[in-house]
Design an enzyme around this catalytic site. Structure first.
Site, PDB file in Angstrom:
ATOM      1  N   HIS A 126     -11.241  -5.744   8.911  1.00  0.00           N
ATOM      2  CA  HIS A 126     -11.964  -5.524   7.659  1.00  0.00           C
ATOM      3  C   HIS A 126     -13.236  -4.711   7.873  1.00  0.00           C
ATOM      4  O   HIS A 126     -14.090  -4.666   6.999  1.00  0.00           O
ATOM      5  CB  HIS A 126     -12.350  -6.865   7.016  1.00  0.00           C
TER       6      HIS A 126
ATOM      7  N   GLU B 119       0.804  -1.215   0.000  1.00  0.00           N
ATOM      8  CA  GLU B 119       0.000   0.000   0.000  1.00  0.00           C
ATOM      9  C   GLU B 119       0.839   1.267   0.000  1.00  0.00           C
ATOM     10  O   GLU B 119       0.531   2.242  -0.698  1.00  0.00           O
ATOM     11  CB  GLU B 119      -0.953  -0.003   1.203  1.00  0.00           C
TER      12      GLU B 119
END
Length: 658
Positions: free
Chosen positions: A464, A397
């Site tokens: 998540h 990322e």
């Protein structure tokens, strides 16, 4: 140290000498000024000049170079006016950052230089993005980026090399191995014999070069650059050199063995090259003296200009206006033809239409190409726009966010899909320190949208399900959108892509396939910083966003007797606080609902602003309702208790009864 002409002309050999001497003499002057207290700090590159000078001379003027804080020779060889450099170091307005940053923490598109930030790693990924943009635009250019041997321990180094290798990007990664990261010697930094040995793991060619030998640096880099332009690929280079002064001057060099200093002093890149040129008859003592007088005169003249300049003045309006790049937003009204679609469809349609509108827009993310993304937002995009513009990325990322910044610097737009908003923590540094601060520091836009599938109520657990918008609303320079409906999502996403500023675009996963709405089929935009009043009433003001909007609507459906203003903020930065004020002036009571845990969230700031600015309008204490102060749990009963849905109704009743 052995030198040979390598078929270089006398003109080139002399230019290299002059380019070496100029930064050395500037440094010597800066060290005097530092002792006199006329500059505040200095990072010395004495002994390393051949690397900067050789690399820049090997590049074309239109090729980007990303230096570090010991690469003064990059700036002087590119021809930046000295008074502007001096003004930069003194924090004057005619520098490159209006006094907002120091030393070499700046960039300039005019000279195709992109300076570092103190967090060393991101610029390596930025170089990837600049090179990717050049490749997509079919430019035969090379990008060179510098790091030190200490910086190679950062994860960004490995991410950048991996991205460049996988995508065959024309980047020259230049490691200046000068023996020490501040006081930590190389033996405590890494355990391989040479740093270029790491290139094998990335399928990348590499070279070790004597960084104190200007002709070797220049000729080898020139040959490598010429070959990369024909056959784009990354190359890793380790320049062996030494830092003859402290990390910065206050650090000193007591930690360096004296015999090591003496050994490297004999390898001085200027003294040895000068001796060679004298032997060849290219230099004479008289020519050297004349050149020194010329450079010294230039330095003194430009120092006078910088010292004569007034200290920078702080003007609040100017400071605030420079946080964001100007955005002359063009409002495009929605058409009359609509279709009933889900939130996920609206985002996909909006993104597709933005790709059609902007041929320079690139989508990057894990599994976004063939697979269409884990939520199928980009399904079919690869066939429509090609794999060059819809790019699967390695799992890195930080490197990809930095790459997106590089794309923006080199004239493109980027949309990065975080597979889940939670994973942005792995790319947090470039978001909050590079994207957010670049325009304020040196006027460079960050034309990047980061899509953030977020939120709970889906049984996905602590990694998540987070809704982490408060990490970014706290950071000046970022914009944050958080739509609750398909109509808003499509229009706001179009605006986010058009905006040259970095946007965190939150998309609630629980709403993706549960919320339907009639949405115009044509392209349209919606303004940031404009809340929507979904219901009007007189008893209480309800302010919320994202899934909270639907929880509040459900509560009002159950409690039909409640007369409430229901405000959907839609964007959190910029925030439409005026809409909140107007509602509170009417109702006298305010309740703020957020899915995030309470402390430090947007509800706290809204509450504070209303208290400070509309206190006399309030008939009751402001109520904030949010999730528990725990990570978000997995099991349904635990998650139901964590989320504020049931607590909101109770808090609303209590506020109304106050």
């Amino acid at each position: 140290m052995h030198y040979a002409k390598h078929q270089l002309t006398e003109e080139t050999l002399f230019k290299l000498y002059k380019d070496l001497l100029r930064p050395r003499m500037i440094e010597e002057k800066m060290l005097v000024l530092l002792r006199q207290g006329k500059i505040s700090k200095w990072f010395s590159g004495i002994g390393q000049e051949a690397i900067s000078v050789g690399v820049v001379n090997a590049l074309n003027q239109d090729e980007y170079v990303l230096p570090m804080h010991r690469n003064l020779g990059v700036f002087t060889t590119r021809g930046i006016p000295l008074h502007r450099l001096f003004a930069q170091w003194q924090g004057k307005m005619s520098g490159f950052t209006k006094g907002r940053d120091r030393s070499f923490h700046f960039g300039t598109q005019t000279y195709k230089i992109v300076g570092m930030i103190s967090h060393l790693g991101p610029q390596l990924g930025v170089a990837d993005g600049i090179a990717l943009a050049a490749k997509l635009q079919h430019k035969k250019t090379v990008t060179a980026v510098f790091t030190g041997e200490g910086g190679t321990s950062e994860g960004d180094f490995h991410e950048a090399l991996n991205i460049a290798s996988v995508w065959d990007l024309p980047v020259i990664f230049c490691i200046e191995n000068n023996g020490y990261g501040l006081s930590t010697p190389t033996r405590e930094q890494y355990n391989c014999k040479n740093l270029v040995d790491r290139a094998v793991g990335y399928g990348m060619e590499s070279y070790t070069i004597n960084g104190n030998h200007i002709i070797e640096v220049y000729t080898k880099l020139k040959a490598i650059a010429e070959d990369i332009r024909k056959n784009p690929r990354p190359v890793l280079i380790e320049f062996k050199t030494f830092r003859m002064r402290g990390h910065e001057e206050a650090s000193g060099t007591k930690y360096v063995p004296e015999e090591l200093m003496a050994e490297w002093a004999k390898k001085d890149p200027i003294a040895n090259y000068e001796a060679f040129l004298l032997d060849e008859g290219i230099l004479t003592p008289e020519k050297i003296e004349a050149l020194r007088i010329e450079i010294d005169g230039q330095i003194n003249d430009h120092l006078k200009l910088a010292f004569a300049e007034a200290e920078v003045e702080s003007e609040e309006a100017q400071e605030l206006s420079d946080v964001y790049a100007p955005f002359g937003e063009e409002a495009i009204e929605p058409g009359k033809v609509v279709e009933r679609i889900r939130l996920v469809d609206a985002i996909s349609n909006g993104l597709r239409q933005s790709m059609e509108k902007h041929s320079n827009l690139v989508i990057m993310g894990q599994d976004v190409a063939d697979y269409g993304g884990v939520f199928k937002i980009t399904e079919g995009f690869m066939d429509a726009f090609g794999k060059e513009r819809v790019r699967n990325t390695p799992i890195c990322e930080s490197g990809i966010v930095s790459t997106a910044m590089g794309l923006s610097i080199n004239g493109m737009k980027a949309v990065v899909e975080m597979q889940f908003a939670d994973f942005v923590s792995s790319g947090f540094n470039p978001v909050v320190n590079y994207l957010a601060k670049s325009h304020y520091r040196w006027g460079e836009k960050a034309d990047v949208v980061i899509r953030m599938p977020c939120g709970g109520d889906v049984g996905a657990g602590p990694f998540h399900s987070q809704t982490n918008e408060a990490w970014f609303t706290k950071t000046p320079g970022l914009k944050v959108a958080y739509p609750a409906f398909p109509y808003d999502a499509k229009g706001l996403l179009a605006t986010a892509v058009n905006d040259p500023n970095p946007v965190l675009f939150f998309e609630h996963k629980a709403l993706y396939r549960s919320v339907y709405q009639n949405v115009p089929t044509d392209y349209y935009t919606l303004p940031f910083g404009k809340a929507r009043v979904l219901r009007e009433g007189t008893d209480v003001s309800i302010v919320t966003y994202g899934a909270g909007v639907h929880w509040a609507l459900a509560t009002l459906e159950k409690q039909a007797h409640i007369s409430a203003d229901l405000i959907d903020l839609r964007t959190l930065a910029p925030l439409d606080i005026e809409a909140v004020y107007a509602s509170v002036e009417k109702t006298g009571k305010l309740i703020i609902l957020q899915e995030d845990s309470l402390f430090g969230g947007i509800a706290s700031d809204i509450s504070a602003m209303v208290t400070e600015n509309r206190f006399t309008c309030l008939d009751a204490p402001i109520r904030r309702v949010a999730s528990l102060e725990t990570p978000i749990p997995f099991a349904k009963n635990l998650e139901d208790n964590y989320l504020p849905k049931s607590r909101f109704e109770k808090a609303l009743q209590e506020l109304l009864a106050y």
